[in-house]
Design an enzyme around this catalytic site. Structure first.
Site, PDB file in Angstrom:
ATOM      1  CG  ASP A   1      52.001  34.158 -37.893  1.00 13.09           C
ATOM      2  OD1 ASP A   1      52.944  33.347 -37.994  1.00 13.09           O
ATOM      3  OD2 ASP A   1      50.842  33.839 -37.549  1.00 13.09           O
TER       4      ASP A   1
ATOM      5  CE  LYS B   1      49.750  33.190 -40.575  1.00 12.04           C
ATOM      6  NZ  LYS B   1      48.532  32.525 -40.093  1.00 12.04           N
TER       7      LYS B   1
ATOM      8  CG  ASP C   1      49.490  37.438 -35.710  1.00 12.95           C
ATOM      9  OD1 ASP C   1      48.413  37.575 -35.102  1.00 12.95           O
ATOM     10  OD2 ASP C   1      50.041  36.340 -35.872  1.00 12.95           O
TER      11      ASP C   1
ATOM     12  NE  ARG D   1      47.605  28.674 -29.571  1.00 11.35           N
ATOM     13  CZ  ARG D   1      46.582  28.090 -30.176  1.00 11.35           C
ATOM     14  NH1 ARG D   1      46.228  26.879 -29.843  1.00 11.35           N
ATOM     15  NH2 ARG D   1      45.895  28.727 -31.100  1.00 11.35           N
TER      16      ARG D   1
HETATM   17 ZN   LIG Z   1      50.314  32.145 -36.517  1.00 13.34          ZN
END
Ligand SMILES: [Zn+2]
Length: 512
Positions: free
Chosen positions: A265, A272, A283, A347
């Site tokens: 991720d 990030k 992740d 999600r």
């Molecule tokens: Zn993420």
């Protein structure tokens, strides 16, 4: 070499007289009963000159047992309301280190129990604590050989120890740790799928893998949006992996799980920064746990329970094709999703799988649905090292979450229930007619109020499960399981060992 096989010996005298075991580990609150007279005398004598006995771990060479060397691993207090069976788990984890250092390869474990029912699984939990320490990362085994996991067999002394269950959970946790704890290239989506195919070959679990990019694009549009920037690199391309166990005979209940398998991720276009990317190969912990759970199910081959697990193995990359916030993407259920933040990708990759399982669930016997994910930093902030459970109305009415809390506490895999509330649904409501649903706000979940609860509202709406709650004719219980705080032992995402949460809680609640 895999985890040590547990061998149960019911008689303690027989066990202590067996010189095949090369070390004796005793885990308990104190060491003044429950052992042979000879050994108790030896410990009492030692305690006169060594005040650490019963307070911190001590090892010594013994004449009174055939194993020759003894490790006393104290649990600390067990009688306060907040003490739980993790005291045994932690003592075992630390004793396992000593065993490795002293060169033991066939240890014998004696667990001195406690009458309180909350310690009923103390022996199995201690064994699982040893397994946690003994596990070494897959890349380490591939580079250095299987000898870095030297313990192949472990004796468990006790009359009511379920070796089959202990072994199944240990094996499931081992798979979960392997899949979660690997670096991003070693466990890129195609290799995640290969691991599953290999692991379940010839077992009672059927594996199917979708690797057709056109099919993934048309059937899993939200997953595809996250995967877009990874498509040009063939070895990073996404996979949907399905694992299915069908019992012999009648089916009484059906478990349907979706696992978040973000193999790396970067955050995507909402990159990030500030050092927050390191550790993001973990992740995929939700997908890893779901596969590990299936491994344990496969070994236990429960009757009456059908289990379906679907894994979204995706790399959230960044590049010219990367999806961005503001985009509107119509998911499998027909819901138009406005992207709030590309770092809230977990999600999205689970949404279409959950929507498909919702359709399937309507034809299944007594189904319960789950999403399992390292979803939000907020979960880790809110409940610390516990697994956060957020239920829909149907799951709450059936007490699914509270059962997981109760059973998780007994097997050192603790969970806490968070409530789903109306504010969570308000939070993801559309702001214009251009979309039906907002995926998230554009801020870190850890500083967003109800940051781990509102994703349940998103997942329920995006999958169509909101149409199947207690106010409908066909309610479908659904629990969202956030392991962001519990998935890595000690919370060090880059270096910590994966905890394999919630494999044992799921087994104890729904299978054992
Ligand atoms: Zn993420």
């Amino acid at each position: 070499m895999a985890h040590p096989t547990p061998l149960v010996i019911s008689n303690i005298n027989t066990a202590l007289n067996d010189s095949n075991w090369d070390a004796l580990v005793i885990v308990g609150q104190s060491f003044d009963s429950g052992l042979t007279d000879e050994l108790l005398e030896e410990i009492a004598k030692l305690a006169e000159v060594d005040k650490r006995i019963g307070k911190s771990e001590v090892s010594f060479v013994s004449d009174s047992v055939k194993q020759g060397r003894v490790v006393l691993a104290p649990t600390g207090p067990l009688n306060r309301y907040f003490d739980d069976v993790r005291r045994y788990f932690d003592a075992a984890k630390s004793a396992a280190k000593s065993l490795l250092e002293m060169g033991s390869v066939k240890p014998l474990l004696v667990v001195l129990g406690n009458e309180d029912v909350k310690y009923q699984n103390a022996t199995v939990v201690s064994y699982l604590g040893f397994c946690q320490t003994f596990w070494q990362p897959l890349e380490a085994r591939e580079a250095l050989g299987d000898s870095i996991e030297p313990v192949g067999l472990m004796g468990l002394v006790g009359e009511n120890v379920d070796a089959a269950e202990a072994s199944a959970i240990a094996n499931g946790q081992y798979v979960a740790r392997d899949l979660c704890g690997t670096e991003p290239e070693r466990m890129a989506p195609p290799r995640f799928a290969e691991y599953c195919v290999e692991e379940f070959k010839g077992t009672n679990v059927e594996v199917s893998v979708i690797d057709d990019m056109a099919k993934l694009e048309s059937e899993f549009p939200l997953l595809w949006s996250v995967a877009r920037a990874s498509i040009e690199v063939e070895r990073h391309q996404p996979r949907v992996i399905r694992l299915e166990y069908t019992p012999k005979g009648n089916i009484e209940k059906t478990l349907m799980l979706v696992g978040k398998g973000i193999v790396y991720d970067t955050g995507g276009a909402d990159l990030k920064v500030g050092g927050h990317m390191a550790g993001m190969s973990r992740d995929k912990g939700g997908a890893a746990a779901v596969a590990g759970f299936m491994k344990a199910v496969s070994e236990l081959a429960p009757i009456g329970v059908k289990v379906v697990a679907e894994i979204a193995a995706v790399r959230n990359s960044i590049g010219a094709e990367a999806f961005v916030a503001d985009e509107i993407i119509t998911g499998h259920s027909g819901i138009r999703v406005r992207i709030g933040n590309t770092d809230a990708e977990g999600r999205l990759v689970m949404a279409d799988l959950l929507s498909k399982l919702r359709e399937e669930a309507l034809d299944e016997v007594n189904p319960t649905l789950f999403t399992v994910a390292t979803l939000t930093g907020h979960a880790a902030r809110a409940v610390g090292p516990y697994t956060a459970l957020v239920e829909n109305g149907a799951a709450k009415a059936a007490n699914v979450g509270s059962k997981m809390v109760e059973m998780g506490d007994l097997i050192a895999d603790p969970c806490e229930v968070s409530l789903s509330r109306r504010e969570d649904y308000d939070f993801v409501a559309p702001k214009t007619k251009a979309d039906d649903l907002l995926s998230s706000n554009n801020g870190a979940s850890a500083v967003t109020a109800r940051g781990h609860q509102f994703p349940l509202a998103f997942l329920a709406i995006v999958s169509g499960l909101d149409k199947h709650d207690i106010d409908s004719e066909q309610p479908l219980p659904y629990v969202h399981v956030d392991i962001a705080g519990s998935g890595i032992d000690g919370g060090d995402w880059q270096h910590g060992k994966p905890s394999a949460a919630p494999v044992s809680a799921l087994i104890k609640t729904f299978i054992g």
